[in-house]
Design an enzyme around this catalytic site. Sequence first.
Site, PDB file in Angstrom:
ATOM      1  N   ARG A   1      66.929  18.153  31.943  1.00  0.00           N
ATOM      2  CA  ARG A   1      65.473  18.253  31.981  1.00  0.00           C
ATOM      3  C   ARG A   1      65.000  19.656  32.352  1.00  0.00           C
ATOM      4  O   ARG A   1      63.885  20.051  32.033  1.00  0.00           O
ATOM      5  CB  ARG A   1      64.896  17.190  32.915  1.00  0.00           C
ATOM      6  CG  ARG A   1      65.316  17.305  34.346  1.00  0.00           C
ATOM      7  CD  ARG A   1      65.470  15.928  34.983  1.00  0.00           C
ATOM      8  NE  ARG A   1      66.653  15.256  34.467  1.00  0.00           N
ATOM      9  CZ  ARG A   1      67.011  14.015  34.812  1.00  0.00           C
ATOM     10  NH1 ARG A   1      66.277  13.340  35.638  1.00  0.00           N
ATOM     11  NH2 ARG A   1      68.088  13.470  34.310  1.00  0.00           N
TER      12      ARG A   1
ATOM     13  N   LYS B   1      80.542  16.243  38.610  1.00  0.00           N
ATOM     14  CA  LYS B   1      80.833  14.906  38.095  1.00  0.00           C
ATOM     15  C   LYS B   1      82.240  14.466  38.503  1.00  0.00           C
ATOM     16  O   LYS B   1      83.094  15.301  38.819  1.00  0.00           O
ATOM     17  CB  LYS B   1      80.765  14.910  36.564  1.00  0.00           C
ATOM     18  CG  LYS B   1      79.397  15.190  35.981  1.00  0.00           C
ATOM     19  CD  LYS B   1      79.477  15.247  34.463  1.00  0.00           C
ATOM     20  CE  LYS B   1      78.127  15.564  33.852  1.00  0.00           C
ATOM     21  NZ  LYS B   1      77.182  14.448  33.987  1.00  0.00           N
TER      22      LYS B   1
END
Length: 492
Positions: free
Chosen positions: A351, A277
Amino acid sequence: MQITLATQPFDALETEALVSYVFEETDPVQGRITEIDQAAAGLLRKLAKSGELTGKMLEFTLVHAPAGHKAARLLLVGAGKREQWNNATLRKIAGSALRYLKARSVKNFALLIRENHTTEENAQAIAEGALAANFETDKYKTDKKNDKNIETVLLAGFSDAERTAGEKGLSKGRIIADAQNFARDLVNEPSNKLTPRILAEKAEAMAKEAGLAVEILDEKKIADLKMGALLSVAQGGPEPPRVMVVTYMPANPTPGAPVIGLVGKAVTFDTGGISIKPADGMEKMKYDMAGGATMLGVMRALAALKPSVKVICVVPSTENMPGGKAQKPGDIQTAMSGKTIEVLNTDAEGRLILADGVHYAKQLGATHLVDAATLTGAIVVALASVNVGVFGSDQPFTDKLLASSKAVGEKKCGRCPSTTITANSSKEPSLTSRTSEAAKAAAPSPAPCSSRNSPATRPGFTWTLPAPPGTTTSSPGSPKAPPAWPSAPSSI
């Protein structure tokens, strides 16, 4: 902080402040407020005529040494339009009044509930609002200059005949608010103080104190269960993963009742892994375990509220780090279900761990699932920072969740489409699922993993995923909400 119910006349209450609320109307001095006004020699009606007392939402009017009252102060809080009033509004009023008086060094106050509002539900709302607002975030401050504390809150306006309902509401409100603050405290912890192992220890301690069954799966047990999706995320750092399984079993379960499964994402720090990130705002990624903290808080409340259905909570927890052993874009992992997953972006780790968490909850017997996760920043792009994205496979079950959210005054929930995306088998014969950064398309991901047999599409299995918006927690009267996620689309 003590919250008790007082049935004596409000003008006889010896307290540092008497609080009540007025509606935004042509004449805000009505009902019980008229009684206060008469005791105060018509002062409130004068304030209303001058425009100082309007009843606009959360507008404060403070009167010192009000005539005809033993209270040192009188605080009137705007309740907004009468037709828009509900007990969620009352929750905000209680919390906002507490913060207002606490800042002025008040130690105790009484909240006078209005006529026709003396119900169990409203007493519960007041307790929730006051206790949530009294939460402070100065745990690690070296110089704690805020020594202002609210010690006692009295709830006035209930008659002797209504006392039982009022006290029941206060008790339930305390259970829920204490559980909420437990979750908020976990979310606020820095990642060096809340690793997966420490989170598991806290979950285990909470469960044992609450009388819940608990099992903590360590890295060996996780490997034995072949939770390859979770292990693939954890391999990038030295901190081993954990899976917390907390179970509530009612004493007299309802025959034929569903088994509720609660799954919460708990990435205690998310760097994004190899798909790292941006540095700006990365400190907020300690909040990426908010879904797991929420579900643990729910279990704490359920232990005291004692519903008649079985509830299983599964919280997979890990860090997502870019170490030398970290998974890389293009790697293929095998989930607990046996499905293979191609990792296109390591910042789509949520996920992955939820794929194993959801499968395990189903394996343990869950028939209906609620999955809470800070899954993707794209939800902010799709629904803005004030809405929660909700994906569901069963409309009636999802409608119940949405109705519950509305009843407690939570952030608005937006129903999002759940679309099954199947990999092209002719091009990728080795894969049953792929995972990538959903935010690239500025659209939220519909499920922990997209495949022909995702949790949202399995026969006989009901699934709902609330994806939180731009903030991780929301509480009425909260002095400092956790900072918003970065506004730029990013996978969380």
